[in-house]
Design an enzyme around this catalytic site. Structure first.
Site, PDB file in Angstrom:
ATOM      1  CG  ASP A  83       7.870  25.906  21.912  1.00 33.82           C
ATOM      2  OD1 ASP A  83       8.019  26.104  23.041  1.00 33.82           O
ATOM      3  OD2 ASP A  83       7.873  26.659  20.953  1.00 33.82           O
TER       4      ASP A  83
HETATM    5  C1  NOJ Z   1       8.093  29.444  22.089  1.00 31.52           C
HETATM    6  C2  NOJ Z   1       8.812  29.110  21.353  1.00 31.52           C
HETATM    7  O1  NOJ Z   1       7.804  28.326  20.246  1.00 31.52           O
HETATM    8  C3  NOJ Z   1       9.804  28.699  21.839  1.00 31.52           C
HETATM    9  O2  NOJ Z   1      10.922  28.717  20.235  1.00 31.52           O
HETATM   10  C4  NOJ Z   1      10.612  29.509  22.891  1.00 31.52           C
HETATM   11  O3  NOJ Z   1      11.597  28.889  22.543  1.00 31.52           O
HETATM   12  C5  NOJ Z   1       9.356  29.480  23.922  1.00 31.52           C
HETATM   13  N1  NOJ Z   1       8.236  29.627  23.782  1.00 31.52           N
HETATM   14  C6  NOJ Z   1       9.633  29.177  24.750  1.00 31.52           C
HETATM   15  O4  NOJ Z   1       9.937  30.607  24.778  1.00 31.52           O
END
Ligand code: NOJ
Length: 758
Positions: free
Chosen positions: A297
């Site tokens: 993530d």
């Molecule tokens: C953080 C988030 O937890 C995730 O769900 C998301 O896809 C990513 N950022 C990218 O924006």
């Protein structure tokens, strides 16, 4: 004597033709697998170590969806780095033209011409915004959910996006957590079924088609169990709970063919998910045989420093790589530190090669090597985005997502000949807030507001008076007087209240989940007038609506419905659509009950009372002194404009073995005056087992349409798998004994009947 008939010849010829066709098909598939392997092998052989690490570096475009790391953002020169082969893909960037431009640099100007992944958080629609995922889950309509995901995929693909960071399949039992909005609720069975439907919707039957995109299943794993519902907080749970509750939706997504996974931010049993080899290497890859790509993530590799399991970026990078994290989103460790880690022998080059192979396979499967420009076609973009068909699909799922919570006085549906309507609240005329969180490409101008929806329906004959009353963020009640004034003149008062878009979603945990700021007071002030009243609540999470208990307004839980909000709401308000949504998450009586979920364990002191005795009675039972144990509205609950009657549960037989089945049935009758749909829910309880089991578990559901007066018998087949669980020794299987089957309208149904597994 045996006589050959002409029909025999036809059958033989048909069989030969079918077999030949089959053989040709198998050969073609084999040929294309070999071609893919050859392509990837030859590319890998040509790549420098730096280029390999570049294929594992996923970088944000314009829209920041996480903290901008200093060392990261400042050092990104997108176009130049793409040219140098240092970037595998760009996410959260916009527009067919821009994407074509980036793709062109990758394909025509980088040494190896490897096309880019273009990712985005298209969680519930690109330009045509569909209801937030928790809202769609309330439809309990898998076909509609799949169709909605396919709509999203087609709009994404048209604009150049070939990978969405969805579906989010985290189980969520604590409404304080802002991200409950992105998932499908509290139940493993329902969330699993929806996870698979969404993967099918995004990816279709052919990932390489120009209207399908890759799914990214997230967040692996346990993220929804953050302590006290605070985002990014610590998670600690038994392996049993993990396997029984949190893992099944991920497994369902793997089985549905999901192309990619994303790690979660949380730690689990002392190890952040991004460095958790047990989760990714053991469970996901080895046990489930997942062959796709796993990405971190946003900066979750870097965050292992803050977690305190890595002393520096080198250690974090090695930890992530060794734990099966193929791709680095926004830590820039794989591009900066990984080459050196390989050279020093801290990371085996084989792991890097495997990760690159998975990345290239994804690009190949998406058809990017054949035609890197098939995604992002301005002509298709103009045709597809916000098309009439897409808006119709969005309207359909929006109507199905709304849940009728209260209608004691049958105020709903409203008569179309009503003369004076007061529409009050901060969400009455507002447009953009109805898109909810994670809809950054959706524009307010494309949303039908509640006011517009009502005007579309009865604007020609009714006088519609609108007052905002208050806003979302402060306790200013200076608009109450005007609101009361318009309410006084009205025959019916409709309130459009709830959360703004940013009040749920990532980083949007709330410790108080009542209507925000002045809105509860506004509703109370209007309620005190005693007028017929309907509350349309819009929200990303279950709210604490306990102030409405024993009050007369009719209440619709509307979530955030997206582009077609107003039309969907008006269809329900005026009876052109009979509500069919059911809650995918329990609505609590107070925030103090959280986490609350129907499939709880019994405990040794399960509260048996009826809450009428004073708190001094039954002290030594598992209960609160100030509130009932039960939710205000249970999981699976939702009313209709008609009524349904359930018979007792009956079985075809009352005993089964592990090798056969029992069928449980009910007869359900539409006892009201309108046609309508009911979600018939089937729950099981294992009465005695080697480890404790939930008091009820959803094991099936069917959405059934019944004409007024019509009856249907609905059946559920129970086999050994239905009764299986992780036994004391953690093996999967059933145990002999008594089970109770319930079939009803929600999780509090009591019509249980017992059968035996012998
Ligand atoms: C953080 C988030 O937890 C995730 O769900 C998301 O896809 C990513 N950022 C990218 O924006």
């Amino acid at each position: 004597m045996f006589k050959l008939k002409i029909s025999h010849f036809i059958v033989v010829i048909f069989c030969i033709a079918a077999c030949t066709k089959q053989t040709v098909l198998v050969k073609n598939v084999e040929k294309s697998i070999t071609a893919k392997q050859e392509k990837i092998k030859s590319l890998l052989a040509k790549m420098t170590l730096e280029e390999k690490c570049g294929q594992l570096n996923f970088v944000v475009g314009e829209i920041l969806t996480g903290p901008a790391l200093q060392e990261a953002k400042s050092s990104v020169d997108l176009e130049n780095q793409i040219r140098k082969g240092q970037i595998t893909g760009v996410f959260n960037t916009n527009g067919a033209k821009n994407i074509q431009h980036l793709q062109e640099i990758a394909v025509k100007q980088s040494r190896l011409g490897i096309p880019l992944l273009i990712g985005a958080d298209i969680i519930h629609g690109y330009k045509t915004v569909t209801p937030v995922p928790l809202g769609e889950a309330a439809s309990w309509d898998l076909a509609a959910i799949e169709k909605s995901a396919a709509l999203t995929a087609a709009e994404c693909a048209a604009t150049g996006i070939n990978l969405t960071f969805a579906p989010m399949v985290d189980i969520a039992r604590d409404a304080r957590w802002g991200r409950v909005v992105e998932g499908s609720g509290e139940d493993p069975y329902l969330v699993s079924a929806i996870a698979a439907a969404k993967v099918r919707g995004y990816q279709g039957k052919n990932l390489a088609a120009d209207n399908t995109i890759a799914a990214c299943v997230k967040h692996f794993v346990g993220y929804g169990a953050a302590e006290s519902g605070r985002d990014y907080n610590t998670v600690d749970m038994s392996e049993r709970r993990l396997r029984e509750v949190y893992l099944p939706p991920f497994k369902a997504a793997v089985d549905a063919g999901a192309a990619t996974f994303m790690n979660s931010f949380n730690e689990l049993d002392g190890m952040p998910a991004t460095g958790n080899t047990l989760m990714v290497n053991q469970i996901l890859r080895k046990e489930w045989q997942f062959k796709g790509l796993v990405m971190s993530d946003w900066a979750s590799i870097q965050e292992m420093l803050a977690h305190g399991v890595a002393a520096d970026r080198n250690e974090a990078g090695a930890l992530a790589m060794n734990a099966g994290c193929d791709m680095d989103m926004m830590s820039f460790i794989y591009i900066k530190e990984l080459p050196e880690l390989v050279k020093q022998g801290k990371v085996n080059i084989k792991l890097v090669d495997d990760a690159v192979r998975r990345t290239l396979t994804l690009k190949y499967d998406l058809g990017l090597f054949d035609n890197p420009f098939q995604y992002g076609n301005p002509a298709t973009e103009a045709k597809v985005i916000l098309s009439k068909e897409n808006r119709a699909t969005a309207l359909d799922i929006a109507r199905k997502s709304i849940v009728l919570l209260q209608n004691e006085k049958n105020i709903l549906p409203l008569s179309k000949s009503v003369k004076n309507i007061a529409l009050i609240g901060p969400l009455a005329e507002n447009k953009v807030e109805h898109n909810g969180c994670w809809a950054f490409f959706g524009e307010g101008k494309d949303v039908v507001s509640v006011a517009e929806g009502i005007k579309n329906k009865v604007g020609a004959s009714a006088n519609i008076m609108v007052a905002q009353g208050c806003d979302f963020y402060n306790n200013d009640n200076s608009g109450f007087d005007e609101a009361i004034k318009v309410a006084q003149k009205a025959d019916i008062v409709i309130l459009a209240v709830g959360e703004s878009a940013v009040m749920s979603g990532e980083g949007a945990s709330r410790s108080d989940i009542r209507l925000p700021a002045a809105q509860e007071s506004l509703v109370k002030a209007i309620m005190a007038m005693g007028k017929p009243m309907v509350i349309c609540a819009f929200h990303g999470r279950p709210l604490d609506l306990s102030f409405l208990e024993n009050q007369s307004p009719s209440v619709l839980a509307c979530w955030s419905l997206g582009s077609e909000t107003g039309n969907a709401v008006a269809d329900l308000l005026f009876g052109d659509y009979n509500p069919s949504g059911r809650l995918p998450m329990s609505f609590p009586r107070s925030v103090g009950q959280l986490p609350i979920y129907y499939n709880q364990k019994s405990t040794g002191r399960f509260y048996q009372g009826n809450y009428n005795e004073p708190p001094s009675e039954r002290v030594y039972q598992s209960r609160y002194r100030d509130v009932k144990n039960t939710p205000l509205f249970p999981f699976g609950y939702g009313l209709s404009y008609t009524t349904f009657k359930y018979s007792e549960v009956s079985f075809d037989k009352t005993e089964m073995t592990q090798n056969d089945t029992v069928t449980a049935s009910v007869t359900i009758t539409n006892t009201g005056k309108r046609d309508g749909e009911e979600v018939v829910q089937f729950y099981i309880r294992d009465m005695v087992s080697s480890v404790t089991r939930p008091v009820k578990e959803l094991k099936g559901f069917q959405k059934v349409f019944l004409k007024s007066g019509e009856s249907k018998t609905i059946s559920f087949k129970i086999d050994n798998e239905t009764l299986s669980f992780y036994r004391k020794d953690m093996t999967w299987g059933s145990e002999k004994g008594a089970f109770t089957a319930f079939i009803g309208a929600h999780a509090e149904t009591t019509n249980g009947k017992t059968f035996l597994l012998k």
